[in-house]
Design an enzyme around this catalytic site. Structure first.
Site, PDB file in Angstrom:
ATOM      1  CG  HIS A  94      30.873 -75.405  -5.053  1.00 52.23           C
ATOM      2  ND1 HIS A  94      29.078 -75.092  -4.942  1.00 52.23           N
ATOM      3  CD2 HIS A  94      29.789 -76.491  -6.322  1.00 52.23           C
ATOM      4  CE1 HIS A  94      28.347 -75.188  -5.321  1.00 52.23           C
ATOM      5  NE2 HIS A  94      28.861 -76.902  -5.978  1.00 52.23           N
ATOM      6  CG  ASP A 173      22.345 -73.693 -12.070  1.00 53.31           C
ATOM      7  OD1 ASP A 173      22.519 -75.160 -12.515  1.00 53.31           O
ATOM      8  OD2 ASP A 173      22.837 -73.782 -10.790  1.00 53.31           O
ATOM      9  NE  ARG A 180      21.490 -81.359 -14.045  1.00 53.16           N
ATOM     10  CZ  ARG A 180      22.469 -80.914 -13.304  1.00 53.16           C
ATOM     11  NH1 ARG A 180      22.290 -79.653 -12.342  1.00 53.16           N
ATOM     12  NH2 ARG A 180      23.114 -82.422 -12.792  1.00 53.16           N
ATOM     13  CB  SER A 195      24.759 -76.541 -11.988  1.00 50.85           C
ATOM     14  OG  SER A 195      24.544 -76.710 -11.376  1.00 50.85           O
ATOM     15  CE  LYS A 199      24.818 -73.439  -7.766  1.00 45.68           C
ATOM     16  NZ  LYS A 199      24.146 -74.519  -9.098  1.00 45.68           N
TER      17      LYS A 199
HETATM   18  N1  URA Z   1      26.184 -79.068  -7.693  1.00 45.58           N
HETATM   19  C1  URA Z   1      25.130 -77.922  -8.006  1.00 45.58           C
HETATM   20  O1  URA Z   1      25.683 -76.517  -8.219  1.00 45.58           O
HETATM   21  N2  URA Z   1      24.618 -78.558  -9.249  1.00 45.58           N
HETATM   22  C2  URA Z   1      24.650 -79.898 -10.031  1.00 45.58           C
HETATM   23  O2  URA Z   1      24.850 -79.928 -11.119  1.00 45.58           O
HETATM   24  C3  URA Z   1      25.407 -80.749  -8.984  1.00 45.58           C
HETATM   25  C4  URA Z   1      25.578 -80.503  -7.342  1.00 45.58           C
END
Ligand code: URA
Length: 453
Positions: A94, A173, A180, A195, A199
């Site tokens: 990620h 999220d 956000r 966040s 996930k």
């Molecule tokens: N990527 C995400 O999944 N969440 C964030 O808050 C920032 C980047």
């Protein structure tokens, strides 16, 4: 009921107290954070109260205990996938978000070709940064909205699948991310950590490689802030029993040469063909190398990189992409004929006003120019134009002569193109001819937790 004996019943939690306490810099209890996340997810707290709380978090920060409680609450707002039916290691990567970052499109099929299972749940563009889902959707027919059973079927058939958050996975999220995005509350390491990790931990993975971006196009502009975020995420992942590593990588200029949804798909396909810009290829090999190490396929990153390079060379990684595109309903013809992807009607060039060296590129401005062209969203309800974007012909450290092309703008609206052209011209800093500029290192640092080797 007799209330005189034992401890008194706790007072109910009130949203306004949670906001006020965070505004005043106090530490919230796990119960308060759980309450806020649960009540917001089911629609019992309005956006305006949560916006106020998010702003308080931006200004006051969260303790480690609060960050951990927030991540847990967001993770448990939905289902956690059980992928134990797959015997291979489940490994994901990620990125914290950048400009021109199309590595996920390369890594999912590449790692799957090497025997890993990659259950990738990605996001849309956030602020000036691009999103993997928006890129995938530029492939005609590609469906990122698979149900969980369909997701499993694609994973079983080809070892990788790439989808968006379903209603079942980390729904907190999903709501918070959108809020956000439009309340200037993205750039908090605590919120980014919760966040991303909520996930990713819901995906049922064994291991995770984090690409934490730093520089003018990253949310964490300063390296020390990127390191802080990386340590926070590594600690959170380890606490949940995952093998995890974070690479701090350069986002001081766009990654690769192409920025924009279908343009980035083309560049990712190029990399899987063994071509593409060198620094993009190198970062993909490095991240894949770590995925193979954490997945137990090899013992060292060097071996992992060699393995990744072989899988590209042999065409196996590209075949995985073809298969995944087909299984997710996309036009697999784009792999051999990228001209089947959406193309803009017009192009224009941005030329250098002076001779010299490209000293720097304001990477956030390039990302914003792409959003202005229609490649991202300025408002929550905006649609995406998959065809528009920017092709960079010069990067930091390159020499240039006056009048030569810095970049090409792919556009569909004249008014948008003019705005973007101006931003792009201002984003390049051309230094004096006599002062050569050194290229930056791509991987700044690697961060592993106490459990790491
Ligand atoms: N990527 C995400 O999944 N969440 C964030 O808050 C920032 C980047």
């Amino acid at each position: 009921m007799n209330q005189t004996r034992g401890s008194p019943a706790p007072l109910p939690i009130r949203t306004i107290d949670v906001i006020r306490r965070k505004r005043d810099g106090e530490e919230l209890s796990r119960a308060e954070i759980e309450y806020l996340v649960r009540a917001y997810t089911i629609g019992e707290i309005p956006d305006y109260q949560v916006s106020a709380w998010l702003m308080a978090v931006i200004l006051r920060g969260l303790s480690r205990a609060e960050t951990s409680a927030l991540t847990d609450a967001m993770l448990r707002s939905g289902d956690v996938l059980d992928l134990t039916e797959f015997s291979a290691k489940k490994v994901d990567k990620h990125s914290t978000g950048g400009v021109g970052d199309k590595t996920s499109l390369v890594l999912a099929p590449l790692a799957a070709a090497g025997g890993l299972v990659v259950p990738m749940i990605s996001g849309r563009g956030l602020g000036h940064t691009g999103g993997t889902l928006d890129k995938l959707e530029s492939i005609p027919g590609f469906n990122v909205n698979l149900s969980v059973p369909e997701f499993r079927r694609v994973l079983a058939a080809c070892g990788c699948a790439m989808i968006g958050q379903t209603a079942e996975i980390a729904p907190a999220d999903r709501k918070l991310y959108a809020l956000r995005d439009v309340t200037a509350t993205v750039e908090s390491p605590y919120l980014i950590c919760a966040s991303i990790m909520s996930k990713k931990l819901a995906e049922g993975i064994d291991a995770l490689v984090l690409d934490v971006k730093t520089g003018s196009g990253a949310f964490m502009k300063e390296e020390k802030d990127a390191v802080f975020l990386a340590e926070l995420m590594v600690e959170t992942g380890e606490r949940m029993g995952k093998a995890i590593v974070a690479l701090i990588t350069d986002m001081d200029q766009p990654l690769g040469s192409q920025v924009g949804n279908s343009l980035e798909v083309i560049e990712a396909i190029d990399v899987l063909r063994g071509a593409g810009p060198e620094e993009l290829r190198e970062l993909c090999l490095e991240l894949a190398g770590w995925m193979f190490v954490l997945g137990g396929v090899v013992d060292s990153v060097a071996d992992g990189k060699t393995r990744a390079a072989e899988l590209i060379q042999s065409g196996q990684a590209l075949e995985k992409l073809r298969r995944m595109v087909k299984l997710q309903g996309g036009d697999e013809g784009v792999i051999d004929n990228p001209e089947r992807l959406p193309r803009s009607r017009y192009t224009l060039t941005v030329n250098s006003p002076a001779s010299g060296w490209i000293a720097s590129i304001n990477c956030e401005a390039v990302g914003t120019a792409c959003v202005v062209l229609g490649g991202g969203r300025e408002k929550k309800e905006d649609g995406i134009d998959p065809a528009v974007g920017i092709v960079l012909h010069r990067k930091a450290g390159d020499a240039i002569r006056a009048g030569e092309t810095l970049c090409t703008v792919h556009y569909n609206s004249e008014a948008r193109a003019r705005r973007a052209q101006e931003m792009l011209l201002n984003s390049y800093h051309v230094a004096d001819e006599a002062a050569p500029v050194r290229k930056k290192m791509l991987v700044h640092r690697v961060i592993r937790g106490s459990g790491g080797k």
